[in-house]
Enzyme design. Structure first.
Site, PDB file in Angstrom:
ATOM      1  N   GLN A 113      -0.492   3.243   1.336  1.00  0.00           N
ATOM      2  CA  GLN A 113      -0.795   4.149   2.445  1.00  0.00           C
ATOM      3  C   GLN A 113      -1.235   5.529   1.967  1.00  0.00           C
ATOM      4  O   GLN A 113      -1.434   6.429   2.775  1.00  0.00           O
ATOM      5  CB  GLN A 113       0.432   4.272   3.349  1.00  0.00           C
ATOM      6  CG  GLN A 113       0.790   2.974   4.042  1.00  0.00           C
ATOM      7  CD  GLN A 113       2.073   3.071   4.860  1.00  0.00           C
ATOM      8  OE1 GLN A 113       2.726   4.093   4.919  1.00  0.00           O
ATOM      9  NE2 GLN A 113       2.449   1.960   5.490  1.00  0.00           N
ATOM     10  N   HIS A 177       4.549   5.701   3.571  1.00  0.00           N
ATOM     11  CA  HIS A 177       5.133   6.756   4.407  1.00  0.00           C
ATOM     12  C   HIS A 177       4.961   8.165   3.816  1.00  0.00           C
ATOM     13  O   HIS A 177       5.924   8.876   3.571  1.00  0.00           O
ATOM     14  CB  HIS A 177       6.616   6.475   4.665  1.00  0.00           C
ATOM     15  CG  HIS A 177       6.867   5.294   5.546  1.00  0.00           C
ATOM     16  ND1 HIS A 177       8.070   5.087   6.161  1.00  0.00           N
ATOM     17  CD2 HIS A 177       6.071   4.267   5.923  1.00  0.00           C
ATOM     18  CE1 HIS A 177       8.010   3.969   6.873  1.00  0.00           C
ATOM     19  NE2 HIS A 177       6.800   3.466   6.733  1.00  0.00           N
ATOM     20  N   GLU A 273       7.256   6.584  18.339  1.00  0.00           N
ATOM     21  CA  GLU A 273       7.698   7.705  19.176  1.00  0.00           C
ATOM     22  C   GLU A 273       6.602   8.731  19.411  1.00  0.00           C
ATOM     23  O   GLU A 273       5.743   8.959  18.556  1.00  0.00           O
ATOM     24  CB  GLU A 273       8.882   8.420  18.519  1.00  0.00           C
ATOM     25  CG  GLU A 273      10.136   7.581  18.430  1.00  0.00           C
ATOM     26  CD  GLU A 273      11.317   8.343  17.875  1.00  0.00           C
ATOM     27  OE1 GLU A 273      12.395   7.744  17.743  1.00  0.00           O
ATOM     28  OE2 GLU A 273      11.176   9.559  17.572  1.00  0.00           O
ATOM     29  N   TYR A 283      15.391  14.901  15.035  1.00  0.00           N
ATOM     30  CA  TYR A 283      14.787  13.839  15.828  1.00  0.00           C
ATOM     31  C   TYR A 283      15.335  12.444  15.507  1.00  0.00           C
ATOM     32  O   TYR A 283      14.789  11.451  15.954  1.00  0.00           O
ATOM     33  CB  TYR A 283      13.263  13.936  15.726  1.00  0.00           C
ATOM     34  CG  TYR A 283      12.804  15.156  16.510  1.00  0.00           C
ATOM     35  CD1 TYR A 283      12.433  15.051  17.836  1.00  0.00           C
ATOM     36  CD2 TYR A 283      12.872  16.417  15.941  1.00  0.00           C
ATOM     37  CE1 TYR A 283      12.091  16.171  18.578  1.00  0.00           C
ATOM     38  CE2 TYR A 283      12.543  17.550  16.671  1.00  0.00           C
ATOM     39  CZ  TYR A 283      12.160  17.422  17.992  1.00  0.00           C
ATOM     40  OH  TYR A 283      11.846  18.531  18.734  1.00  0.00           O
ATOM     41  N   TYR A 294      12.196  -4.648   9.956  1.00  0.00           N
ATOM     42  CA  TYR A 294      11.133  -5.648  10.016  1.00  0.00           C
ATOM     43  C   TYR A 294      11.692  -7.070   9.946  1.00  0.00           C
ATOM     44  O   TYR A 294      11.052  -8.017  10.409  1.00  0.00           O
ATOM     45  CB  TYR A 294      10.126  -5.416   8.895  1.00  0.00           C
ATOM     46  CG  TYR A 294       9.325  -4.146   9.089  1.00  0.00           C
ATOM     47  CD1 TYR A 294       8.512  -3.971  10.203  1.00  0.00           C
ATOM     48  CD2 TYR A 294       9.390  -3.124   8.157  1.00  0.00           C
ATOM     49  CE1 TYR A 294       7.785  -2.811  10.384  1.00  0.00           C
ATOM     50  CE2 TYR A 294       8.669  -1.952   8.321  1.00  0.00           C
ATOM     51  CZ  TYR A 294       7.865  -1.801   9.446  1.00  0.00           C
ATOM     52  OH  TYR A 294       7.155  -0.647   9.620  1.00  0.00           O
TER      53      TYR A 294
END
Length: 399
Positions: A113, A177, A273, A283, A294
């Protein structure tokens, strides 16, 4: 009832899709079963009723020649500056013509990523030509999210004097991430997002105020903690932190009507979200979540609400994988005014969220038949929306 044709079988440059839609409130746009039996904290927190745009609009493919675009922002003259995951930037004109690759950018780790990620320009770009971006940086101790800046040369062929101004430590040997969007706030400081790097061993650092992982961070253009940050006077926290308890934030936008900072972040199996970010607030990840592992197992203690932890304004189960977001403030489609638009990857559409009093009151899916992984979206100087996809397309969405 007139239904928009929001699809295009043609992949040719300048192919387009059109819409002219009705006004009735519809069933929720999500029809798939959720992954969990978790209940929302309040009415309208998920699966809100559908809406349809009444103004005719079109989605036009301007280019299919981008190479894994990731971030997009408008230049003062209306052209678009776009990052490509592999480590290049390009400038696109409003007819889709692309510049050659812009050089001078520090090397990125584009595995998984990672890559060249979010991009924004200095509020004084017309005078100083400064560009700011985030990227995945490979260090001796692992990979991390970094922020860099440099000057776009007059001939627009290179970034001059590029320098890294901030690294979100600790580094970690993962290619997942990273976050990461970046923007300027009204004070002229930089706000950007990081992920918690996905692994079980790093996940708790989203709650650690001495870690830059799983955070929204506010810094100066020199990479220092910005004045007025919520943890500035605490010895047990990093002064650059703005909010915490995030999983993987890939969307940041400021609501033009209220000035509030909004974000979108990936959940695991369920639990994407949309949040309003307040300084110093927690949060919740991974303590509370509306998603599952997963594997289908519960995350932690399987808690969705806890005192002192912020609830999302809206969540998705199953996920749509929201990446870049933007608010609409154009004049061509008045019913879109102050609506939030989310680029959706696994959902393969652009989600339009109608916002009233900081709550989501309606949802629509745009370009859902295009079969594209929408990565980022922004409003252009002409008032239209512009979006890029993982498959290399640049879209214009408007009248």
């Amino acid at each position: 009832m007139m239904i928009a044709s929001c699809s295009s079988s043609s992949a040719d440059k300048n192919s387009q899709v059109t819409g002219s839609l009705d006004t009735t409130r519809l069933s929720p746009v999500e029809t798939k079963a959720p992954n969990s039996d978790y209940k929302p904290a309040f009415a309208g927190q998920t699966r809100i009723g559908g809406v349809k745009t009444t103004t005719a609009y079109e989605g036009k493919v301007l280019s299919e020649e981008l190479n894994k675009p990731w971030g997009i922002t408008s230049l003062p003259d209306g052209r678009l500056l776009i990052t490509e995951k592999g480590g290049t930037m390009r400038i696109a004109s409003q007819d889709g013509t692309l510049s050659e690759a812009i050089t001078g950018i520090p090397a990125v780790n584009d595995k998984g990523q990672g890559g060249l990620l979010g991009v924004t320009i200095d509020p004084a770009f017309t005078d100083n030509r400064m560009v700011y971006w985030t990227f995945s940086d490979k260090t001796a101790k692992g990979n991390l999210t970094a922020v860099a800046k440099g000057k776009l040369s007059t001939d627009e062929k290179t970034i001059e004097n590029a320098q890294v101004i901030y690294r979100a430590t600790p580094a970690h040997n993962s290619n997942l991430h990273y976050g990461s969007r970046i923007l300027f706030d009204k004070t002229g400081n930089i706000i950007f997002s990081t992920g918690e790097r996905s692994d079980l061993e790093t996940r708790p650092q989203a709650q650690d105020l001495n870690s830059a992982l799983g955070k929204i961070i506010r810094i100066t253009t020199d990479g220092k903690a910005a004045s007025g940050n919520p943890f500035a006077n605490r010895t047990d926290a990093r002064p650059e932190l703005y909010s915490y308890g995030h999983r993987n934030v890939q969307g940041l936008a400021i609501n033009p009507a209220t000035g509030d900072l909004w974000e979108s972040e990936f959940g695991p199996l369920g639990g994407d979200e949309v949040n309003i970010i307040k300084p110093g607030k927690n949060y919740g990840w991974p303590t509370i979540t509306y998603g599952l592992e997963y594997s289908g197992k519960k995350v932690g203690d399987s808690i969705q609400q806890k005192a002192g932890l912020e609830q999302p304004v809206y969540y998705y189960d199953p996920v749509i994988s929201p990446s870049g977001i933007t608010f609409y403030s154009g004049n061509d489609i008045p019913e879109w005014n102050n609506n939030l638009f989310l680029a959706s990857l696994s959902g393969m559409h652009i989600a339009r969220l109608v916002i009233e009093n900081d709550k989501v009151v309606g949802e629509e899916r745009l370009l859902a038949d295009e079969s594209q992984r929408f990565r980022d979206i922004t409003q252009g100087k002409d008032g239209a929306l512009y979006a890029v996809t993982d498959q290399g397309r640049l879209y214009r969405i408007g009248k």
